[in-house]
Enzyme design. Structure first.
Site, short mmCIF file in Angstrom:
data_model
loop_
_atom_site.label_atom_id
_atom_site.label_comp_id
_atom_site.label_asym_id
_atom_site.label_seq_id
_atom_site.Cartn_x
_atom_site.Cartn_y
_atom_site.Cartn_z
N LYS A 254 25.12 -0.94 -12.93
CA LYS A 254 24.75 -1.99 -11.98
C LYS A 254 24.23 -3.22 -12.72
CE LYS A 254 20.04 -0.23 -11.38
NZ LYS A 254 19.01 0.23 -10.42
N TYR B 197 5.83 -29.13 -24.61
CA TYR B 197 5.07 -29.68 -23.49
C TYR B 197 3.59 -29.32 -23.58
CZ TYR B 197 9.58 -30.54 -21.22
OH TYR B 197 10.84 -30.98 -20.91
#
Length: 385
Positions: free
Chosen positions: A55, A275
């Protein structure tokens, strides 16, 4: 803006990637021989058949190549969560039995047309399946304690009797009965044993209703080893298929994530990186840019904790991980753009592992693998042992 075509004689010659080097900026390399080895490890250790869970695009590894490798190594079933995942496997030529457990009524006809088994937890789901006569094989799921899906024990007798009625009419065949462990490791053996006993009771009741399921399955990768359940016919290996070794079996991680340094620069003591300048250099140092970010599945929360391998040296990730890139501290090493970087692998060369990244991010390696985005190409290899 006028675009100028550069004459071919002035263009730089294209450089072929070295062996093991990403063809582009980054790639995830999946060793299918590791998948095969992991399947064979389970087959050697447990008497039951193996259902390989592929999956979520095989936990980000690529559903079709991994499924083929697993079947080649002896897996006799495949398991997926969603209907479209099952349809993809059938479209690519996988013919072994496939079980799917999440679908809607509109998808049932498509699943039946390609002979995919579906899971049933409720009377309503059973009626939906019967109303789509193309579906032939079902697995009844009993909730034994995970409380996520499956029939409540108090509704199980009605579900099995109704399923037996429809089976007698030829509307469907109950091919399996199953459940799902809420705990998989040895420390929670009491809970797992309790769930196994509930499943055994469920099977007895189903047989009394007239059902004769061909397979009974409960165990996940860890439970396959920690839970003694000889009366079950299958073990479902998901995590173990990809080398997530929860019980110390010596499984091989199948994926390594590679990139190249995109830019290199020298900064001075007192200068910040990325940042907010969460990182400020305490010395003159070389910093290098890795062109992967949280849009590609690199967890932002690992900023300031993680490291990567370059030139056989662990380089710490400094500053905030951004959407497309992050920065590492190379110290005084004379690195250059284009140098190979290993974000994670099996750890055999000193590189971080997916488990390391999971620890830095406060999660599990399953999420690290599944989180790798579509911008990261997958390349498949058969590593020599």
């Amino acid at each position: 803006m006028n675009l100028v075509q550069i004459p071919s004689r002035h263009r730089p010659a294209a450089r072929r990637p070295a062996v093991g080097e990403p063809a582009g900026l980054s790639e995830a390399v999946v060793d299918l021989s590791a998948v095969r080895d992991n399947v064979r490890t389970f087959r050697r250790l447990v008497p039951q058949g193996v259902l390989a869970v592929v999956k979520a695009d095989a936990f980000g590894h690529g559903a079709v190549p991994v499924a083929r490798a697993a079947v080649d190594a002896g897996a006799t079933w495949l398991g997926v969560a969603r209907a479209d995942e099952a349809l993809q496997l059938r479209a690519d030529g996988l013919t072994v039995p496939i079980l799917t457990w999440l679908y809607d009524a509109a998808e049932l006809m498509l699943l039946g047309d390609v002979d995919v088994d579906v899971s049933i937890s409720t009377i309503a789901e059973l009626h939906h399946v019967v109303s789509n006569p193309s579906v032939h094989h079902v697995h009844l799921k009993l909730d034994t304690g995970l409380h996520r899906s499956g029939s409540a024990p108090g509704q199980w007798i009605e579900l099995t009797r109704t399923a037996a009625h429809y089976e007698a009419l030829g509307a469907l065949t109950v091919r399996g009965i199953w459940s799902h462990l809420s705990h998989g490791d040895a420390a929670d053996a009491v809970q797992s044993r309790r769930q196994l006993e509930l499943l055994r009771t469920g099977v007895v009741l189903a047989r009394r209703a007239g059902l004769r399921p061909g397979v009974v399955h409960l165990a996940n990768s860890a439970g396959a080893i920690t839970l003694d359940a000889p009366d079950c016919d299958l073990v479902r290996i998901g995590a173990g298929l990809y080398g997530i070794d929860e019980v110390g079996l010596g499984l091989r991680p199948a994926m390594r994530l590679m990139s190249k340094l995109a830019q290199v620069r020298r900064i001075r003591a007192g200068e910040g990186v990325s940042y907010g300048h969460d990182f400020v250099a305490d010395r003159d140092t070389t910093v290098a840019l890795v062109p992967l970010g949280y849009a590609d599945g690199i967890p932002r929360v690992a900023s300031g904790q993680a490291s990567v391998l370059c030139r056989a040296v662990r380089m710490p990730v400094i500053g905030r991980i951004a959407m497309d890139q992050f920065v590492v501290d190379a110290g005084d090493l004379p690195v250059e753009p284009g140098e190979l970087v290993t974000i994670f692998g099996d750890g055999s060369h000193g590189e971080p592992t997916a488990q390391d990244w999971a620890d830095w991010a406060g999660t599990i390696p399953h999420e690290i693998y599944c989180g790798l985005g579509s911008r990261v190409p997958r390349r498949y290899e058969e590593a020599a042992r």
